[in-house]
Motif scaffolding. Structure first.
Motif, PDB file in Angstrom:
ATOM      1  N   ALA A   1       2.870  29.691   7.314  1.00  0.00           N
ATOM      2  CA  ALA A   1       1.962  29.892   6.191  1.00  0.00           C
ATOM      3  C   ALA A   1       1.123  28.643   6.027  1.00  0.00           C
ATOM      4  N   LYS A   2      -0.153  28.830   5.760  1.00  0.00           N
ATOM      5  CA  LYS A   2      -1.060  27.696   5.592  1.00  0.00           C
ATOM      6  C   LYS A   2      -1.310  27.475   4.108  1.00  0.00           C
ATOM      7  N   TRP A   3      -1.172  26.216   3.695  1.00  0.00           N
ATOM      8  CA  TRP A   3      -1.345  25.838   2.298  1.00  0.00           C
ATOM      9  C   TRP A   3      -2.649  25.053   2.161  1.00  0.00           C
ATOM     10  N   VAL A   4      -3.445  25.423   1.160  1.00  0.00           N
ATOM     11  CA  VAL A   4      -4.739  24.786   0.956  1.00  0.00           C
ATOM     12  C   VAL A   4      -4.857  24.321  -0.489  1.00  0.00           C
ATOM     13  N   CYS A   5      -5.320  23.085  -0.675  1.00  0.00           N
ATOM     14  CA  CYS A   5      -5.660  22.590  -2.002  1.00  0.00           C
ATOM     15  C   CYS A   5      -7.099  23.026  -2.272  1.00  0.00           C
ATOM     16  N   LEU A   6      -7.282  23.914  -3.236  1.00  0.00           N
ATOM     17  CA  LEU A   6      -8.596  24.492  -3.480  1.00  0.00           C
ATOM     18  C   LEU A   6      -9.546  23.466  -4.097  1.00  0.00           C
TER      19      LEU A   6
ATOM     20  N   GLY B   1     -10.989  24.439   1.130  1.00  0.00           N
ATOM     21  CA  GLY B   1     -10.361  23.275   0.536  1.00  0.00           C
ATOM     22  C   GLY B   1      -9.625  22.455   1.574  1.00  0.00           C
ATOM     23  N   LEU B   2      -8.790  21.533   1.090  1.00  0.00           N
ATOM     24  CA  LEU B   2      -8.036  20.633   1.959  1.00  0.00           C
ATOM     25  C   LEU B   2      -6.781  21.324   2.464  1.00  0.00           C
ATOM     26  N   LEU B   3      -6.623  21.377   3.797  1.00  0.00           N
ATOM     27  CA  LEU B   3      -5.430  21.975   4.386  1.00  0.00           C
ATOM     28  C   LEU B   3      -4.252  21.020   4.212  1.00  0.00           C
ATOM     29  N   LEU B   4      -3.233  21.468   3.462  1.00  0.00           N
ATOM     30  CA  LEU B   4      -2.071  20.633   3.164  1.00  0.00           C
ATOM     31  C   LEU B   4      -0.938  20.854   4.151  1.00  0.00           C
ATOM     32  N   ILE B   5      -0.670  22.112   4.477  1.00  0.00           N
ATOM     33  CA  ILE B   5       0.423  22.475   5.371  1.00  0.00           C
ATOM     34  C   ILE B   5      -0.102  23.492   6.368  1.00  0.00           C
ATOM     35  N   ASP B   6       0.191  23.279   7.633  1.00  0.00           N
ATOM     36  CA  ASP B   6      -0.308  24.170   8.680  1.00  0.00           C
ATOM     37  C   ASP B   6       0.870  24.661   9.515  1.00  0.00           C
ATOM     38  N   ASN B   7       1.644  25.591   8.932  1.00  0.00           N
ATOM     39  CA  ASN B   7       2.785  26.169   9.623  1.00  0.00           C
ATOM     40  C   ASN B   7       2.603  27.677   9.709  1.00  0.00           C
TER      41      ASN B   7
ATOM     42  N   TYR C   1       6.478  19.263  -1.226  1.00  0.00           N
ATOM     43  CA  TYR C   1       5.864  18.135  -0.526  1.00  0.00           C
ATOM     44  C   TYR C   1       4.342  18.105  -0.658  1.00  0.00           C
ATOM     45  N   TYR C   2       3.756  19.200  -1.041  1.00  0.00           N
ATOM     46  CA  TYR C   2       2.300  19.312  -1.100  1.00  0.00           C
ATOM     47  C   TYR C   2       1.694  18.574  -2.293  1.00  0.00           C
ATOM     48  N   ASN C   3       2.526  18.189  -3.309  1.00  0.00           N
ATOM     49  CA  ASN C   3       1.985  17.611  -4.529  1.00  0.00           C
ATOM     50  C   ASN C   3       2.930  16.535  -5.056  1.00  0.00           C
ATOM     51  N   GLN C   4       2.446  15.307  -5.168  1.00  0.00           N
ATOM     52  CA  GLN C   4       3.292  14.181  -5.558  1.00  0.00           C
ATOM     53  C   GLN C   4       3.803  14.305  -6.995  1.00  0.00           C
ATOM     54  N   ALA C   5       2.942  14.763  -7.919  1.00  0.00           N
ATOM     55  CA  ALA C   5       3.351  14.869  -9.324  1.00  0.00           C
ATOM     56  C   ALA C   5       4.450  15.919  -9.498  1.00  0.00           C
ATOM     57  N   ILE C   6       4.304  17.059  -8.824  1.00  0.00           N
ATOM     58  CA  ILE C   6       5.324  18.101  -8.929  1.00  0.00           C
ATOM     59  C   ILE C   6       6.600  17.663  -8.212  1.00  0.00           C
ATOM     60  N   MET C   7       6.447  16.908  -7.129  1.00  0.00           N
ATOM     61  CA  MET C   7       7.608  16.374  -6.425  1.00  0.00           C
ATOM     62  C   MET C   7       8.420  15.461  -7.335  1.00  0.00           C
ATOM     63  N   GLU C   8       7.755  14.597  -8.072  1.00  0.00           N
ATOM     64  CA  GLU C   8       8.469  13.696  -8.978  1.00  0.00           C
ATOM     65  C   GLU C   8       9.228  14.478 -10.048  1.00  0.00           C
ATOM     66  N   LYS C   9       8.621  15.536 -10.554  1.00  0.00           N
ATOM     67  CA  LYS C   9       9.281  16.377 -11.543  1.00  0.00           C
ATOM     68  C   LYS C   9      10.510  17.049 -10.930  1.00  0.00           C
TER      69      LYS C   9
ATOM     70  N   ILE D   1      -2.225  29.914  -0.534  1.00  0.00           N
ATOM     71  CA  ILE D   1      -1.366  30.065   0.638  1.00  0.00           C
ATOM     72  C   ILE D   1      -1.769  31.358   1.339  1.00  0.00           C
ATOM     73  N   TYR D   2      -1.874  31.318   2.646  1.00  0.00           N
ATOM     74  CA  TYR D   2      -2.204  32.558   3.337  1.00  0.00           C
ATOM     75  C   TYR D   2      -1.461  32.649   4.663  1.00  0.00           C
ATOM     76  N   VAL D   3      -1.249  33.892   5.103  1.00  0.00           N
ATOM     77  CA  VAL D   3      -0.586  34.159   6.381  1.00  0.00           C
ATOM     78  C   VAL D   3      -1.480  35.055   7.221  1.00  0.00           C
ATOM     79  N   CYS D   4      -1.433  34.822   8.531  1.00  0.00           N
ATOM     80  CA  CYS D   4      -2.308  35.544   9.452  1.00  0.00           C
ATOM     81  C   CYS D   4      -1.504  36.369  10.454  1.00  0.00           C
ATOM     82  N   ASP D   5      -2.127  37.402  10.975  1.00  0.00           N
ATOM     83  CA  ASP D   5      -1.570  38.151  12.092  1.00  0.00           C
ATOM     84  C   ASP D   5      -1.572  37.234  13.311  1.00  0.00           C
TER      85      ASP D   5
END
Length: 273
Positions: free
Chosen positions: A33-38, A25-31, A213-221, A47-51
């Motif tokens: 932990a990596k966040w992906v919009c499926l 999917g679309l990579l939203l955050i690359d820190n 920050y990953y989602n505008q609709a949830i941010m507004e809420k 969200i996933y974390v790597c060694d």
């Protein structure tokens, strides 16, 4: 599950896997932990974390649109990391789910004093924990959470709740109290306190909140939740030393204002770009 209710507010399923597949999917955050919009399926966010040495995925969490159901996958042959991975993901899941229940998690130290909730917030290493501990020493307060309490609106009132995630000291209680004041801290050579107009509060408070920050609709809420809380809660700027006088200044403000109606109208908060 809400107290006195059979409704499940949040369901977390856990499982082990020999190998954890990287989400598509679309990579939203690359820190860290990596966040992906499926791109497809029941879950919307992964969200996933790597060694950091091998790059192998140690854990993955998938959540549906409103974060009411999440699935956490652990790497089967690395059980030593299981507790840390679960704590990391479960906190993120709770932080996002509570937004749908008129809540928000904030980086602050929260105390309960004589049935009233007070939070001290500021950038790291400014003295939040110190002020909370001074209140336990001089006023008999109890620490609800030393680092990441939750705020939630309930019947038009804001309550501060302890959460299990509280930083290095692990100071927290499974309790809540009506939020009476927000104290913004600033280190200074002399103690002083002043009530802040709500128009100046937002730039101080927003960086302390865990915002979606990953989602505008949830941010507004989320920002709507925060705006309603700030409209009903007095906010003070405490420039202070770590001493008894700083406690007394806040105490004086509370005893004069705790039972006054502080509700005001403020415009909706908008996302800082």
């Amino acid at each position: 599950m809400a107290e006195g209710s059979k409704e499940i507010n949040l369901e977390i399923v856990t499982k082990d896997s020999e190998k954890i597949i990287k989400p598509e999917g679309l990579l939203l955050i690359d820190n860290e932990a990596k966040w992906v919009c499926l791109s497809e399926g029941y879950y919307n966010t992964s969200i996933y974390v790597c060694d950091e040495n091998t790059g192998e995925i140690l854990g993955r969490a998938d959540a549906n649109q409103d974060w009411s159901r999440a699935e956490i996958t652990f790497l089967k042959h690395n059980q030593t990391a299981k507790v840390g991975v679960f704590n990391f993901f479960s906190e993120i899941i709770l932080r996002n789910r509570i937004i749908f229940y008129q809540g928000i998690v904030i980086h602050a130290a929260a105390i309960s004093w004589e049935g009233l909730g007070i939070i001290f917030t500021a950038p790291s290493e400014t003295g939040k924990s110190t002020q909370a501990e001074l209140w336990t020493k001089y006023k008999g307060a109890r620490i609800l959470n030393d680092d990441r309490p939750a705020l939630r609106l309930d019947n038009d009132k804001t309550y501060v709740h302890g959460t299990p995630w509280s930083g290095k000291k692990e100071l927290f209680l499974n309790e809540s109290a009506p939020l009476t004041a927000i104290i913004l801290l600033e280190q200074a050579s002399q103690n002083s306190i002043s009530r802040m107009p709500v128009t100046k509060v937002v730039p101080y408070i927003m960086p302390r909140c865990f915002l979606p920050y990953y989602n505008q609709a949830i941010m507004e809420k989320c920002l709507n939740n925060l705006g309603q809380m700030l409209a009903k809660t007095p906010v003070y700027l405490l420039k202070c030393r770590p001493d008894f006088q700083a406690v007394e200044l806040v105490h004086e403000c509370l005893t004069h204002n705790a039972f006054q109606d502080t509700s005001i109208e403020i415009p909706p908060l908008t996302r800082v770009r």
